[in-house]
Design an enzyme around this catalytic site. Structure first.
Site, PDB file in Angstrom:
ATOM      1  N   ASP A  45      37.099  34.598  18.603  1.00 55.64           N
ATOM      2  CA  ASP A  45      36.671  33.347  19.220  1.00 55.64           C
ATOM      3  C   ASP A  45      37.870  32.707  19.896  1.00 55.64           C
ATOM      4  O   ASP A  45      39.017  32.985  19.522  1.00 55.64           O
ATOM      5  CB  ASP A  45      36.087  32.403  18.167  1.00 55.64           C
ATOM      6  CG  ASP A  45      35.117  31.385  18.752  1.00 55.64           C
ATOM      7  OD1 ASP A  45      33.897  31.618  18.677  1.00 55.64           O
ATOM      8  OD2 ASP A  45      35.592  30.378  19.307  1.00 55.64           O
TER       9      ASP A  45
ATOM     10  N   ASP B 277      40.294  34.099  24.766  1.00 52.52           N
ATOM     11  CA  ASP B 277      39.286  33.564  25.666  1.00 52.52           C
ATOM     12  C   ASP B 277      38.548  34.727  26.326  1.00 52.52           C
ATOM     13  O   ASP B 277      39.146  35.505  27.079  1.00 52.52           O
ATOM     14  CB  ASP B 277      39.970  32.699  26.720  1.00 52.52           C
ATOM     15  CG  ASP B 277      38.985  31.992  27.646  1.00 52.52           C
ATOM     16  OD1 ASP B 277      37.791  32.330  27.627  1.00 52.52           O
ATOM     17  OD2 ASP B 277      39.437  31.112  28.408  1.00 52.52           O
TER      18      ASP B 277
ATOM     19  N   ASN C  97      28.460  38.035  21.755  1.00 50.65           N
ATOM     20  CA  ASN C  97      27.717  36.823  21.457  1.00 50.65           C
ATOM     21  C   ASN C  97      28.120  35.634  22.328  1.00 50.65           C
ATOM     22  O   ASN C  97      27.542  34.569  22.207  1.00 50.65           O
ATOM     23  CB  ASN C  97      27.945  36.463  19.975  1.00 50.65           C
ATOM     24  CG  ASN C  97      27.061  35.357  19.474  1.00 50.65           C
ATOM     25  OD1 ASN C  97      25.877  35.565  19.256  1.00 50.65           O
ATOM     26  ND2 ASN C  97      27.620  34.176  19.290  1.00 50.65           N
TER      27      ASN C  97
ATOM     28  N   SER D 278      18.815  35.467  26.146  1.00 49.22           N
ATOM     29  CA  SER D 278      18.052  34.254  25.867  1.00 49.22           C
ATOM     30  C   SER D 278      16.701  34.344  26.550  1.00 49.22           C
ATOM     31  O   SER D 278      16.570  35.001  27.592  1.00 49.22           O
ATOM     32  CB  SER D 278      18.814  33.029  26.397  1.00 49.22           C
ATOM     33  OG  SER D 278      17.992  31.878  26.401  1.00 49.22           O
TER      34      SER D 278
ATOM     35  N   TYR E 209      22.731  29.573  33.663  1.00 52.18           N
ATOM     36  CA  TYR E 209      22.562  30.184  32.347  1.00 52.18           C
ATOM     37  C   TYR E 209      21.458  31.235  32.377  1.00 52.18           C
ATOM     38  O   TYR E 209      21.636  32.366  31.916  1.00 52.18           O
ATOM     39  CB  TYR E 209      22.239  29.103  31.316  1.00 52.18           C
ATOM     40  CG  TYR E 209      22.131  29.599  29.897  1.00 52.18           C
ATOM     41  CD1 TYR E 209      23.263  29.884  29.154  1.00 52.18           C
ATOM     42  CD2 TYR E 209      20.882  29.759  29.284  1.00 52.18           C
ATOM     43  CE1 TYR E 209      23.164  30.325  27.836  1.00 52.18           C
ATOM     44  CE2 TYR E 209      20.781  30.196  27.980  1.00 52.18           C
ATOM     45  CZ  TYR E 209      21.921  30.479  27.257  1.00 52.18           C
ATOM     46  OH  TYR E 209      21.819  30.918  25.959  1.00 52.18           O
TER      47      TYR E 209
ATOM     48  N   LYS F 141      22.010  35.273  31.897  1.00 49.79           N
ATOM     49  CA  LYS F 141      21.413  35.914  30.722  1.00 49.79           C
ATOM     50  C   LYS F 141      20.454  37.032  31.134  1.00 49.79           C
ATOM     51  O   LYS F 141      20.342  38.054  30.449  1.00 49.79           O
ATOM     52  CB  LYS F 141      20.697  34.873  29.856  1.00 49.79           C
ATOM     53  CG  LYS F 141      21.643  33.975  29.065  1.00 49.79           C
ATOM     54  CD  LYS F 141      22.512  34.771  28.108  1.00 49.79           C
ATOM     55  CE  LYS F 141      23.363  33.884  27.222  1.00 49.79           C
ATOM     56  NZ  LYS F 141      24.189  34.657  26.257  1.00 49.79           N
TER      57      LYS F 141
END
Length: 272
Positions: free
Chosen positions: A50, A76, A103, A155, A169, A173
Site C-alpha cells: 500500500d 505508490d 486491488n 466494479s 471510474y 474498471k
C-alpha cells in the site's frame, strides 16, 4: 477419469500472495484488508502492499496477531518504479509470488463535462496501467513455474450506470475487466489463471469518504439508501468479496480463468 478429490482444495498454504492495496482508506475493513486476512487464514504468506505505511502496517499487525505470516511493502501503484521495487522486495523476503490480488482503485465523481483529461489520466494510471506493470513482475515467473493466479477487483460501475455520474471510474474498471481476460487467454496454456471479481455496493470505509454525499448528509442514511438499491436488501461486506477472491486464487478454482465473478446481491440483474 480423474479420481474425485477427498476435500475441497480451498487452501493457500505456503503460497506467496501479493495484495496491491492491502490497507484501508479509513477505520475498519476494506476489501484489500479483508482479503489479506482471509489469505493468511488459509495459510498464505501475505505481501501487504500500500502507499500508506500506517494502514498497511495495521493489516500486517492484524494478521500476525492471529499467528499468520505477513510483511508490509510501501509504494505508490501509480508509479512504475515503485511497483518494480516493491515486487522485488517481496520476492526477496518471501520468494516468488504465487498469486497476485490487484486491488488498487481511485475515482472522481462526474460525467464528461466534469472530468478533465488530467483526471482520466490519473485514474487510468492507478486503475489500469498499474496492472500492466504488476503483471510484468509476476507473469514470467508464474509461466516458468507453470502455476500462478491473478485476481483483479473491478466494479459493477464498469458494467452499468449506477444512478450518478462516475465516468472515469466506470470506464477504467471496464477496461480492467477486459485487461484481466486478455491476460487469462494468453497464459491459459502456461498454468496461469486470471479472473476478475466485480463487487457491487459494498459497505467499506470508502463510503464515509466518497459516497455518503451522493445520498444524504448522514452516513446511516447513506447506508440505508444503498441497502434499498440491492435486491437482497443490504450491501455486501468486504469479507464476502474477499471470500470470492480466495476461492478464485485457490486450487478449488483450478478450471476457472478469464471470467468475471459478480458479487453484488443481485444488483446488476434487477430491471430498474
Amino acid at each position: 477419469m480423474s479420481p474425485a478429490p477427498t476435500a475441497l482444495p480451498l487452501s493457500l498454504q505456503d503460497r506467496v500472495v501479493f495484495v496491491a492495496g492491502g490497507g484501508s482508506s479509513g477505520p475498519g475493513f476494506s476489501i484489500g484488508r479483508a482479503a489479506c486476512i482471509t489469505y493468511a487464514r488459509l495459510g498464505a504468506k501475505v505481501c501487504v502492499a500500500d502507499r500508506d505505511r500506517g494502514s498497511a502496517d495495521e493489516t500486517t499487525t492484524l494478521i500476525r496477531a492471529e499467528g499468520g505470516s505477513a510483511e508490509t511493502f510501501v509504494g505508490d501503484m501509480a508509479q512504475e518504479a515503485d511497483i518494480v521495487r516493491i515486487f522485488a522486495e517481496a520476492a526477496e523476503h518471501f520468494g516468488p509470488v504465487d498469486a497476485l490480488h490487484h486491488n488498487v482503485g481511485i475515482g472522481k465523481t462526474g460525467g464528461p463535462m466534469e472530468t478533465s483529461a488530467a483526471d482520466l489520466d490519473r485514474i487510468h494510471a492507478v486503475n489500469v496501467r498499474s496492472l500492466l506493470t504488476a503483471a510484468q513482475q509476476v507473469l514470467p515467473g508464474m509461466a516458468e513455474r507453470g502455476r500462478g493466479a491473478i485476481v483483479t477487483i473491478s466494479s459493477v460501475a464498469g458494467l452499468r450506470y449506477l444512478g450518478y455520474p462516475h465516468l472515469a471510474y466506470g470506464v477504467t474498471k471496464a477496461a480492467l475487466s477486459h485487461f484481466t481476460k486478455l491476460i487469462a487467454l494468453e497464459y491459459a496454456g502456461r498454468g496461469v489463471r486470471a479472473n476478475c471479481v466485480v463487487p457491487g455496493l459494498i459497505d467499506t470505509p470508502r463510503i464515509a469518504r466518497t459516497v455518503a454525499d451522493r445520498f444524504a448528509a448522514d452516513l446511516d442514511e447513506a447506508r440505508a439508501a444503498r441497502d434499498r438499491q440491492v435486491p437482497m436488501g443490504r450491501m455486501g461486506t468486504a469479507w464476502e468479496v474477499a471470500h470470492a477472491c480466495a476461492f478464485l486464487l485457490s486450487d478449488a478454482a483450478a478450471y476457472i480463468t478469464g471470467t468475471e465473478l459478480v458479487v453484488d446481491g443481485g444488483l446488476v440483474g434487477r430491471y430498474a
